[in-house]
Design an enzyme around this catalytic site. Sequence first.
Site, PDB file in Angstrom:
ATOM      1  N   TYR A 302       0.817  -1.213   0.000  1.00  0.00           N
ATOM      2  CA  TYR A 302       0.000   0.000   0.000  1.00  0.00           C
ATOM      3  C   TYR A 302       0.854   1.268   0.000  1.00  0.00           C
ATOM      4  O   TYR A 302       0.545   2.219  -0.725  1.00  0.00           O
ATOM      5  CB  TYR A 302      -0.982  -0.023   1.167  1.00  0.00           C
ATOM      6  CG  TYR A 302      -2.279  -0.708   0.807  1.00  0.00           C
ATOM      7  CD1 TYR A 302      -3.327  -0.002   0.228  1.00  0.00           C
ATOM      8  CD2 TYR A 302      -2.440  -2.067   1.026  1.00  0.00           C
ATOM      9  CE1 TYR A 302      -4.517  -0.642  -0.105  1.00  0.00           C
ATOM     10  CE2 TYR A 302      -3.619  -2.712   0.692  1.00  0.00           C
ATOM     11  CZ  TYR A 302      -4.648  -1.996   0.126  1.00  0.00           C
ATOM     12  OH  TYR A 302      -5.810  -2.637  -0.224  1.00  0.00           O
ATOM     13  N   GLU A 309       1.315   6.711  -6.953  1.00  0.00           N
ATOM     14  CA  GLU A 309       0.210   7.616  -7.268  1.00  0.00           C
ATOM     15  C   GLU A 309       0.638   9.071  -7.050  1.00  0.00           C
ATOM     16  O   GLU A 309       0.341   9.954  -7.876  1.00  0.00           O
ATOM     17  CB  GLU A 309      -1.008   7.289  -6.399  1.00  0.00           C
ATOM     18  CG  GLU A 309      -1.680   5.963  -6.739  1.00  0.00           C
ATOM     19  CD  GLU A 309      -2.840   5.636  -5.800  1.00  0.00           C
ATOM     20  OE1 GLU A 309      -3.359   6.578  -5.164  1.00  0.00           O
ATOM     21  OE2 GLU A 309      -3.211   4.451  -5.696  1.00  0.00           O
TER      22      GLU A 309
END
Length: 360
Positions: A302, A309
């Site tokens: 994650y 991102e």
Amino acid sequence: MAAKLKPIVRWAQTKERLYLTLELSDVQYPSIDLTESRLLFKGYGHGAKGEDNYELEVNFLEPINPGESSHKVMERYVEFSIAKQKGREFFWQRLVDSEKRPNWLKINFDRWKNEDDTEDEKQEAEEEQKRQISNIIVEQRLKRDYDMHGDRVKQDVVRFLKKFYLVTYNGIQFILFLYIVAKIISRFIMEGKDSLAGNYDAVSDIIASCQLAAFLEVLNPAIGIVKTGVFAPFAQVFGRNLVLFMVVVPHPTLHADPVVSALFFTWSVIEIIRYPFYIVQIIGIPFEPLIWLRYTAWIPLYPVGMITEVILIWKALPLLDQTQRFSIILPNAFNFSFSFAMFLRFYLIFMIYGKEIHSA
């Protein structure tokens, strides 16, 4: 003076009521006066003496209850249902107070009851009532059992359809993301670092389809298919689709960037663990290694996904500032402006400081 014509009267009784039938058809202008002690009737109709005016006075043997009595003027006769006075409900020896029976008074044998008949009928009625009550209880019990069985079957069908839908959805998503992982790895084995520039063209259509389908994960808890919250899946699905469709896809200069390959690969590895985990949870088969992997692999994956991102959003900001894509600029009819690039800058802050929401 001509004698008054009287209609033929047929009478019968039960313990509680008197029944009088006046054999007079096509009655017109009937006049009826019923008191506790007598009945007065006048009317024009067709009786035993032909069509004429008929009059009748009946002086009862015992008092009656006018308030609970009734009458009907039918096409072929006039019928009275007369209640005996409360507290004096017994069988009368005769209808009228005179010991001599009038010649116009007849017994209605079709409706006549005596005390023995009434007692027998009372017993039969009680037995019939018991049978009916018993039948009703049995029917209600059968209906209740049938309804309960039907509800259980309905619940089982709904539960099966939910499971089938969820297993199918999670299974398809797992297969597609597994294909993406296999495709990126196989391209890297065959082409090395040169494969990174072409991974967007190789898998972008599939990953776009998967991310759009992921909106079902927001819909499922919203309509009660799964018992989870809506916000956590919405935050993740919204965030990924925002990056994919509003940051990466519109900017071809980013397509060949190795960070895009890293993003697609990270997302896909996360999902080939998450979706099988959901499947075993749905079908109720505990698989300890998968549970361990689900709650361990996200620790490195994650953060890597978030970093890729953030990098792609940061690289897209100058392009968005230059093109004003997805922004609303002045002047316009609504006198309103919106900068998508500025929105992304605030979104970056949210991503960094709200990581626990994004990765829930």
